[in-house]
Design a protein around this motif. Structure first.
Motif, PDB file in Angstrom:
ATOM      1  N   ARG A 272       0.822  -1.211   0.000  1.00  0.00           N
ATOM      2  CA  ARG A 272       0.000   0.000   0.000  1.00  0.00           C
ATOM      3  C   ARG A 272       0.849   1.251   0.000  1.00  0.00           C
ATOM      4  NH1 ARG A 272      -4.621  -1.829   4.382  1.00  0.00           N
ATOM      5  NH2 ARG A 272      -5.739  -3.196   2.930  1.00  0.00           N
ATOM      6  N   GLN A 273       2.047   1.161   0.578  1.00  0.00           N
ATOM      7  CA  GLN A 273       2.823   2.368   0.860  1.00  0.00           C
ATOM      8  C   GLN A 273       3.945   2.645  -0.141  1.00  0.00           C
ATOM      9  OE1 GLN A 273       2.242   4.469   3.475  1.00  0.00           O
ATOM     10  NE2 GLN A 273       0.468   3.292   4.155  1.00  0.00           N
ATOM     11  N   ILE A 274       4.419   1.627  -0.781  1.00  0.00           N
ATOM     12  CA  ILE A 274       5.529   1.858  -1.713  1.00  0.00           C
ATOM     13  C   ILE A 274       5.013   2.704  -2.879  1.00  0.00           C
ATOM     14  CG2 ILE A 274       7.101   0.710  -3.341  1.00  0.00           C
ATOM     15  CD1 ILE A 274       7.227  -1.642  -1.358  1.00  0.00           C
ATOM     16  N   PRO A 275       5.734   3.763  -3.245  1.00  0.00           N
ATOM     17  CA  PRO A 275       5.244   4.646  -4.308  1.00  0.00           C
ATOM     18  C   PRO A 275       4.970   3.891  -5.614  1.00  0.00           C
ATOM     19  CG  PRO A 275       7.120   5.636  -3.177  1.00  0.00           C
ATOM     20  CD  PRO A 275       6.982   4.245  -2.641  1.00  0.00           C
ATOM     21  N   ASP A 276       3.933   4.379  -6.295  1.00  0.00           N
ATOM     22  CA  ASP A 276       3.402   3.685  -7.475  1.00  0.00           C
ATOM     23  C   ASP A 276       4.393   3.430  -8.596  1.00  0.00           C
ATOM     24  OD1 ASP A 276       0.926   3.233  -6.590  1.00  0.00           O
ATOM     25  OD2 ASP A 276      -0.098   4.677  -7.887  1.00  0.00           O
ATOM     26  N   ASP A 277       5.243   4.387  -8.865  1.00  0.00           N
ATOM     27  CA  ASP A 277       6.109   4.253 -10.046  1.00  0.00           C
ATOM     28  C   ASP A 277       7.340   3.376  -9.776  1.00  0.00           C
ATOM     29  OD1 ASP A 277       7.147   6.026  -8.232  1.00  0.00           O
ATOM     30  OD2 ASP A 277       7.996   7.368  -9.756  1.00  0.00           O
ATOM     31  N   THR A 278       7.361   2.767  -8.597  1.00  0.00           N
ATOM     32  CA  THR A 278       8.508   1.934  -8.223  1.00  0.00           C
ATOM     33  C   THR A 278       8.564   0.648  -9.034  1.00  0.00           C
ATOM     34  OG1 THR A 278       8.362   2.782  -5.973  1.00  0.00           O
ATOM     35  CG2 THR A 278       9.534   0.693  -6.268  1.00  0.00           C
ATOM     36  N   HIS A 279       9.778   0.270  -9.414  1.00  0.00           N
ATOM     37  CA  HIS A 279       9.990  -1.094  -9.904  1.00  0.00           C
ATOM     38  C   HIS A 279      10.398  -1.938  -8.711  1.00  0.00           C
ATOM     39  CE1 HIS A 279      10.198  -1.064 -14.521  1.00  0.00           C
ATOM     40  NE2 HIS A 279       9.494  -0.016 -14.127  1.00  0.00           N
ATOM     41  N   LEU A 280       9.636  -2.980  -8.478  1.00  0.00           N
ATOM     42  CA  LEU A 280       9.862  -3.845  -7.317  1.00  0.00           C
ATOM     43  C   LEU A 280      10.719  -5.033  -7.702  1.00  0.00           C
ATOM     44  CD1 LEU A 280       6.606  -4.548  -5.286  1.00  0.00           C
ATOM     45  CD2 LEU A 280       8.616  -3.224  -4.621  1.00  0.00           C
ATOM     46  N   HIS A 281      11.802  -5.229  -6.954  1.00  0.00           N
ATOM     47  CA  HIS A 281      12.578  -6.465  -7.096  1.00  0.00           C
ATOM     48  C   HIS A 281      12.260  -7.349  -5.895  1.00  0.00           C
ATOM     49  CE1 HIS A 281      15.483  -5.691 -10.464  1.00  0.00           C
ATOM     50  NE2 HIS A 281      14.810  -4.562 -10.390  1.00  0.00           N
ATOM     51  N   LEU A 282      11.775  -8.518  -6.167  1.00  0.00           N
ATOM     52  CA  LEU A 282      11.301  -9.406  -5.096  1.00  0.00           C
ATOM     53  C   LEU A 282      12.264 -10.567  -4.927  1.00  0.00           C
ATOM     54  CD1 LEU A 282       7.631  -9.152  -6.284  1.00  0.00           C
ATOM     55  CD2 LEU A 282       8.475  -8.341  -4.072  1.00  0.00           C
ATOM     56  N   GLY A 283      12.824 -10.660  -3.742  1.00  0.00           N
ATOM     57  CA  GLY A 283      13.825 -11.691  -3.468  1.00  0.00           C
ATOM     58  C   GLY A 283      13.209 -13.074  -3.351  1.00  0.00           C
ATOM     59  N   ASN A 284      14.097 -14.072  -3.391  1.00  0.00           N
ATOM     60  CA  ASN A 284      13.675 -15.457  -3.181  1.00  0.00           C
ATOM     61  C   ASN A 284      13.878 -15.839  -1.720  1.00  0.00           C
ATOM     62  OD1 ASN A 284      12.948 -16.195  -5.846  1.00  0.00           O
ATOM     63  ND2 ASN A 284      15.109 -16.115  -6.385  1.00  0.00           N
ATOM     64  N   SER A 285      13.034 -16.750  -1.201  1.00  0.00           N
ATOM     65  CA  SER A 285      11.776 -17.131  -1.838  1.00  0.00           C
ATOM     66  C   SER A 285      10.615 -16.460  -1.130  1.00  0.00           C
ATOM     67  CB  SER A 285      11.568 -18.652  -1.728  1.00  0.00           C
ATOM     68  OG  SER A 285      12.420 -19.341  -2.571  1.00  0.00           O
ATOM     69  N   THR A 286      10.806 -16.034   0.123  1.00  0.00           N
ATOM     70  CA  THR A 286       9.683 -15.495   0.880  1.00  0.00           C
ATOM     71  C   THR A 286       9.036 -14.275   0.218  1.00  0.00           C
ATOM     72  OG1 THR A 286      10.769 -16.336   2.847  1.00  0.00           O
ATOM     73  CG2 THR A 286       8.948 -14.820   3.199  1.00  0.00           C
TER      74      THR A 286
END
Lengths: 563, 563
Positions: free
Chosen positions: B383-397
């Motif tokens: 909800r809080q991360i700014p909209d235009d952010t590219h999210l890098h999601l780590g493994n695995s959690t």
């Protein structure tokens, strides 16, 4: 599906002498961790970063003289072992690398943590085995047992090194029926042999040796405590025999030249023939000194005999002069040779010793007036580090400086000179310290330290471990070797860490932190650093040295030696 | 010896579209660094740890959609690239991996930093080239140029991935005669092609599609910004078509099911036939959801069509139901198909949507009353991360939690789901941030963070980078997947980092540190964390969550969803 073959795996490797396993957390390998743990015969250490775990196991195996097992999950975990596996291959350290895998039918089918693991270490492994997925049929059982037996033996014979067991495990992973001691453990033994030269062949070599007026013996890397010294002393008790022993040879006989780089500096082309031996005799693993390699390649002695029983190293021709490979253990052949040769009249040894003594005096003169730099720091360390310490010398700066000081030979030394990478020196030392036979100090440069800082991310760091980090702002080796200083555009690419010190990392991982930036401080902190730590944690000493002037000091040292 | 072929190398790769090179310091590769630098056409970044450098380049290449060059010295340096090379292979990211080497005659001759580098990545590389040692003869010149041309093209065609150029360099290394622009640059071009299904074959597939009463489309990982959406919307505007889009697909069409794990939880064997499609159509790379893989393997749809133009992936049978490989780009084939098929009367889509909506309500109910845990932290973040952010999601959690929140699809997402390793997520994000197209936030667990903490040992960390580290004491993934919780002896081997937080490491490397251990603090620190940092440094937010109760919360969540 029963996973009882995992108990079998644990039982066979334990029965064949493996006592320690370094495991990294994962799901695919979890059943094997449980089986290893339940066997009650393996001491398990958990290290989360497989790159560090690999070197930690290497450090343990160096001390034990037999294989340590590594165990990781499937996928890129196995690739993070690769630097340590390559080091073990070239340094000839036994390692049993066990990588959990998916069954063959699930490779390249879009599942996670799945790569092609078979033969993944093929460029730097003694042998690779792909185990059957269980031992549910008699044929599987026989196949599985036979491969595990062979794998352990191949870590030691015919030469030491790493062996890969790829271990596919089928789901469900956690429906285990682990018997603590499976009924049908099949042990195949392999007896160690000595490689002796037959009498007739030996006589011919003896005749050549006796006839030669000058013999140069060069000892490369050897682990401490080998049984070579007595016979080498006898062979070297001969005016026609000069002996060069590198710091890493852990072998210092009376009259041997221990500081090769310092001694041979400045030999001119005109002087070359006077120093060129009729026979060059070499043994041991890697030689650190680039200068002696260059000198011997220029000398091209008429005969070069290399003693090495490892088939992978037959025809190893480091000096472009190889005439004879003697596929024997150095101790065996030198004993055979020393027992029968006769000394010859010669001033060959005296000639080297004269040079060595002249340069030693210069060495003392230079250091007496030197300002604080990498060079003086090493001088101080080799006087102050307690005698019974096992020294781990990082690549490449620490090991090269150590070669300049006779005092370094007071210590048992270790260095990862298989691939000579900077990637795991601290982890290796941590593994060695964990075995607990001796106090361990590792001396590392800043790039080597930061590269391997995950050595500290470890719940099993022994309190006896001491880390000495010489921080000259990074990559000074590139200032010292000839060439790069002439290219200013290289500067941004060799100055890699000048903004950073290690205090935060040490504190992050609960390691006691000491620092010094000048000689008086260094002398002041060393006793506390080597004293008992109240919190029972290991300690790190960061010594800040000047980057550019340290490089200058070393260059000037060599100029002064020959002036 | 002239090293002018290094200018040629730089010129050809630049001419063929490479703009960025990530270099690691070394001696053997120094002449190439100089040549790359002098070319004036390559942006060089120096990263000392090759493991991190590999992932950093991967992160750059993801953003650029073309190869980034890697350049390292000889020996184990090359092995430290291996995890990133394998990730690039399986994730299909173009990388040009250049490893300096000694000339062939010096391999295995006892010199340092020398391993057998040829084919060292053979299990996970598009193609490997061993370059000639110079371009001094016309044949050498032609051979060298041709291989470099091909190498760059093979990073893109017929499918993206890593290519290895092994670059032997002879001594003297620093006697360079580098021409900034060599006269005879030979460029061979390769034109991109589309893979279209011929009309006759298409008609047959259309007939089957139209006849089928239920079609399930499952989109795996795709980079953001592809041109598939329009045609997929058209194809999915059909009551007989249900669409599952994973978070990593970056592809969300109206009515698509974005939270697959949540939706499919609790489908019983009796209900299975009602959800089983006549045709399963899949495209994109890795699918994260283990649950959907298990479900589809149980369903065994009568037809499974997989769209994939990569010859290495023909017959990729993730669901054990493959009937047809369509060797085309997904956008091309779906455009062909959507243009001609007709919708069918069916309640298949409605059936999935009903289930999805029911579980969404439960999801909201559960979270409304949940205590602070990993799960609520992810809810807050999305909800809080700014909209235009590219999210890098780590493994695995992190990547698995993200799949539970529709809100995650607000962001462009990236994740190293090629090998799904934990080894380079932060470095990958740093490389992506360095390209500077978008603000980048990486969300990582504590094991992933510490594993890759050398991502911070980097003089080039962009100030826009935000690192969110969810520290639950290590290895919680092993508490959540079924099985290991039943084996207490696993505990010491999954609890790997509970003693440590990241504050020291962040401070060590000059990264601004924020932390939170409860919901109010988290909400309080987020604006400052995302605000402009006064010192122009990147920022790290460490969120401490309870280990055991976070795992419990997730298990209870799934129980509640189906209650």
């Amino acid at each position: 599906m029963s996973q009882e073959h995992l108990s079998l795996l644990a039982a066979i490797i334990a029965e064949k002498g493996i006592t320690h396993a370094v495991v990294s957390p994962g799901s695919r390998n979890a059943p094997a961790i449980i089986a290893f743990s339940r066997s009650g015969r393996l001491k398990l250490t958990s290290i989360p970063d497989e790159r560090s775990a690999g070197f930690y196991a290497l450090g343990m195996a160096q001390q034990l003289g037999r294989a340590v097992a590594l165990l990781c999950t499937s996928g890129s975990a196995a690739l993070n072992y690769a630097p340590a596996v390559a080091e073990a291959y070239y340094q000839k350290v036994p390692l049993l690398v066990i990588t959990a895998d998916r069954p063959a039918e699930w490779i390249d089918q879009g599942d996670g943590q799945t790569i092609r693991q078979q033969e993944v270490y093929s460029n730097f492994i003694r042998k690779s085995f792909h185990l059957p997925v269980n031992n549910s049929t008699p044929a599987n059982h026989w196949h599985f047992s036979r491969m595990v037996n062979e794998a352990v033996d191949r870590t030691l014979f015919p030469a030491r090194g790493p062996v890969h067991l790829n271990l596919p495990l089928a789901e469900p992973l956690y429906d285990l029926q682990l018997n603590p001691e499976p009924g049908d453990i099949r042990i195949n033994k392999l007896i160690e042999v000595e490689h002796r030269i037959p009498e007739s062949a030996l006589q011919e070599l003896v005749a050549q040796w006796n006839k030669a007026g000058s013999k140069l013996i060069l000892a490369g890397q050897l682990p401490p405590g080998h049984d070579l010294k007595h016979w080498l002393c006898q062979l070297a008790d001969d005016p026609s025999v000069a002996v060069f022993t590198e710091t890493t040879s852990n072998l210092h006989v009376p009259g041997s030249i221990r500081c090769i780089d310092r001694t041979i500096e400045g030999i001119t082309d005109e002087q070359l023939p006077g120093y060129t031996p009729d026979i060059l005799l070499t043994f041991g693993a890697a030689v650190v000194s680039k200068k002696v390699k260059a000198l011997l390649r220029k000398m091209k002695p008429a005969q070069h005999w290399h003693i090495n029983p490892d088939p992978d190293d037959f025809h190893l021709d480091t000096y472009q002069s190889l005439t004879l490979t003697i596929p024997s253990e150095a101790a065996v052949f030198i004993r055979q040779l020393a027992a029968v040769v006769t000394p010859a009249q010669s001033d060959y040894r005296a000639c080297w010793q004269l040079l060595s003594e002249r340069h030693l005096i210069k060495h003392g003169d230079y250091l007496a007036n030197a300002f604080f730099s990498d060079l003086t720091v090493f001088e101080t360390l080799f006087r102050q580090i307690p005698d019974d310490t096992h020294l781990h010398l990082g690549n490449s700066t620490p090991i090269r400086y150590a070669q300049l000081f006779d005092e370094a030979s007071r210590y048992a030394t270790w260095s990862n000179r298989g691939t000579s990478g900077i990637d795991g020196c601290v982890s290796t030392a941590a593994g060695a310290a964990a075995i607990g036979k001796h106090p361990v100090t590792v001396i590392t440069g800043d790039i080597g330290f930061f590269y391997d800082s995950n050595a500290l991310w470890n719940n099993h760091l022994p309190s006896s471990l001491r880390i000495i980090l010489i921080n000259n702002g990074g990559g000074n080796i590139f200032r010292v070797i000839p060439g790069p200083d002439r290219y200013e555009e290289l500067e941004p690419y060799i100055e890699t860490s000048h903004r950073f010190n290690a205090e935060g990392i040490a504190k992050n991982f609960g390691v006691n932190y000491y620092s010094a930036g000048d000689q008086p401080t260094l002398l002041k902190v060393l006793p506390g650093f080597y004293g008992k730590q109240n919190n029972n944690q290991p300690a790190l000493l960061e010594i800040f040295t000047p980057a550019v002037s340290s490089a200058e000091a070393l260059k000037n040292y060599f100029k002064f030696i020959v002036s």
